[in-house]
Design a protein around this motif. Structure first.
Motif, PDB file in Angstrom:
ATOM      1  N   ARG A   1       1.501   9.316  -5.898  1.00  0.00           N
ATOM      2  CA  ARG A   1       1.844  10.698  -5.562  1.00  0.00           C
ATOM      3  C   ARG A   1       2.995  11.186  -6.435  1.00  0.00           C
ATOM      4  O   ARG A   1       2.934  12.273  -7.029  1.00  0.00           O
ATOM      5  CB  ARG A   1       2.215  10.800  -4.081  1.00  0.00           C
TER       6      ARG A   1
ATOM      7  N   LEU B   1       0.827  -1.204   0.000  1.00  0.00           N
ATOM      8  CA  LEU B   1       0.000   0.000   0.000  1.00  0.00           C
ATOM      9  C   LEU B   1       0.864   1.257   0.000  1.00  0.00           C
ATOM     10  O   LEU B   1       0.622   2.203  -0.757  1.00  0.00           O
ATOM     11  CB  LEU B   1      -0.934  -0.003   1.213  1.00  0.00           C
ATOM     12  N   GLU B   2       1.937   1.234   0.837  1.00  0.00           N
ATOM     13  CA  GLU B   2       2.865   2.369   0.874  1.00  0.00           C
ATOM     14  C   GLU B   2       3.443   2.652  -0.496  1.00  0.00           C
ATOM     15  O   GLU B   2       3.479   3.793  -0.962  1.00  0.00           O
ATOM     16  CB  GLU B   2       4.015   2.068   1.839  1.00  0.00           C
TER      17      GLU B   2
ATOM     18  N   THR C   1      -5.359  13.859  -5.728  1.00  0.00           N
ATOM     19  CA  THR C   1      -4.502  12.896  -6.423  1.00  0.00           C
ATOM     20  C   THR C   1      -4.214  13.392  -7.828  1.00  0.00           C
ATOM     21  O   THR C   1      -4.760  12.883  -8.800  1.00  0.00           O
ATOM     22  CB  THR C   1      -5.179  11.509  -6.495  1.00  0.00           C
TER      23      THR C   1
ATOM     24  N   THR D   1     -10.952   3.567  -6.126  1.00  0.00           N
ATOM     25  CA  THR D   1     -11.185   4.836  -5.426  1.00  0.00           C
ATOM     26  C   THR D   1     -12.283   5.640  -6.124  1.00  0.00           C
ATOM     27  O   THR D   1     -13.182   6.187  -5.471  1.00  0.00           O
ATOM     28  CB  THR D   1      -9.887   5.665  -5.380  1.00  0.00           C
TER      29      THR D   1
ATOM     30  N   GLN E   1       0.791   4.033  -3.002  1.00  0.00           N
ATOM     31  CA  GLN E   1       0.432   5.437  -2.784  1.00  0.00           C
ATOM     32  C   GLN E   1       1.581   6.366  -3.129  1.00  0.00           C
ATOM     33  O   GLN E   1       1.366   7.449  -3.679  1.00  0.00           O
ATOM     34  CB  GLN E   1      -0.025   5.632  -1.335  1.00  0.00           C
TER      35      GLN E   1
ATOM     36  N   TYR F   1      -6.160   0.520  -8.267  1.00  0.00           N
ATOM     37  CA  TYR F   1      -6.372   1.337  -7.066  1.00  0.00           C
ATOM     38  C   TYR F   1      -7.172   2.595  -7.405  1.00  0.00           C
ATOM     39  O   TYR F   1      -8.145   2.942  -6.722  1.00  0.00           O
ATOM     40  CB  TYR F   1      -5.010   1.682  -6.471  1.00  0.00           C
TER      41      TYR F   1
END
Lengths: 209, 209
Positions: free
Chosen positions: A20, A12-13, A100, A67, A16, A63
């Motif tokens: 980013r 997950l880290e 995002t 979202t 993301q 992902y």
DNA sequence: CTAGTTAGTTATTGATCACTAACTAGGTAC
DNA sequence: GTACCTAGTTAGTGATCAATAACTAACTAG
């Protein structure tokens, strides 16, 4: 230093961070080294969690899709007038882009598309789903005699989506110099005014510019 | 084989090849090797004509800018109603995109922007100039009481540009599956209908959907 | 005919990447 | 406390590129 975390947390880290950083340096210029440093790992450690870089991008696309769908579900789930649902859909989408910024960057990136047909198809599918939701809201507002009855919902939805995309592009090129959501609300007001059925008695003038 | 041409002719050949190929494989994936092969040269020969690849991109941006400005000048030069000039501007832009699909690809490419601030500024400037022309046409149509007098020309122009960009993106993602100009005309009709002043007697109904 | 210029060539370099091999240390089950 | 699993490490490989070096052939001015 060696900080161990569970595989799931790391995935997950990394996801993301990728999302980013893709917004900052551009999807295709983003290297696994950059991602790794960002989450505090060495570059090869990324491949403990994603078999290939392609796999990483696929997961990112997945992902984003999840979202978006979640946001849309919330925006369309609330009860209320169709026009309000339309505003809600647009606001949700703009908020998502603002939080995002990689989303338009990825969507617009021809590099990723030509390299990966599956990703392109997934994004195109997402766009089609969003178009469907917007068109549906417009059709309902038309049937409720709020919007003009010569308004084609599909074309109306294309205009609304164009509004979002044009805004996102301008925002991106301007160095994110203004508030996406506020600017979007103003433009959507204008667009909706054009959709709205005009009764003979209503003239609604403001003083010119 | 060694085919010699004048420096000027080669520069143009390379420029146009770059522009065309950028639309096919994506601006950032385009290598000097690919360009060279396309014009029938070896890879280092490209650097006889452009000092660096960056220089090549700068020249491409300049070339695009000049082509656009020329098209706009022709579209705004013709005399006629402001609304017609608006349609003409949009049609010109769509024709240009259709004949040079690299334009949106380059415009949307975040890679090029983050690598090259000057290119980004140039493209942003072009967009601003186009916005100015569109806004001016809208303002004139409003002052001629054709468009509603509560229509802000700047915001109206943003909607029109969004229409173009949304269309270009959809066209690009769809694999260029439809006619940009025709689709654009239909959407612009709808958009202009929303801009148009509605007199009390006019009701303009078509049968629903 | 000759000298200079220039548009091309082949061969190579150095940087940047994604990805792999081989090893290591932290966590946990027994 | 020992054996095993796994999230990390360091070191390195091969591919891909932009760019350079050194050389060559075509054109052109005198």
């Amino acid at each position: 230093m060696r900080i161990r975390k569970s595989a799931e947390a790391r995935r997950l880290e990394i996801l993301q961070a990728t999302l980013r950083l893709a917004g900052e340096v551009g999807p295709d210029r983003l290297t696994t080294e950059t991602v790794a440093r960002d989450v505090g790992l060495t570059q090869p450690a990324v491949f403990r969690h994603f078999a290939t870089k392609q796999d990483l991008w696929d997961s990112v696309a997945d992902y984003i899709g999840k979202t978006m769908e979640a946001g849309w579900a919330e925006a369309t789930g609330r009860r209320g007038a169709a026009e309000h649902r339309l505003r809600s859909l647009v606001a949700t989408q703009l908020r998502l882009i603002q939080s995002t910024p990689a989303i338009p960057a990825i969507l617009f990136s021809r590099e990723l598309h030509s390299r990966n047909a599956a990703l392109r198809k997934a994004l195109f599918g997402l766009m089609r789903r969003f178009h469907g939701l917007v068109a549906r809201a417009i059709a309902e507002a038309r049937d409720a005699t709020v919007f003009r009855d010569d308004l084609d919902p599909d074309d109306g939805a294309f205009l609304v989506i164009g509004l979002i995309q044009g805004l996102a592009l301008r925002w991106s090129l301007s160095g994110r110099a203004f508030g996406l959501v506020e600017e979007g609300r103003r433009l959507l007001d204008l667009q909706i005014r054009g959709f709205t059925r005009v009764t003979a008695t209503r003239t609604q003038n403001r003083r010119p510019g």
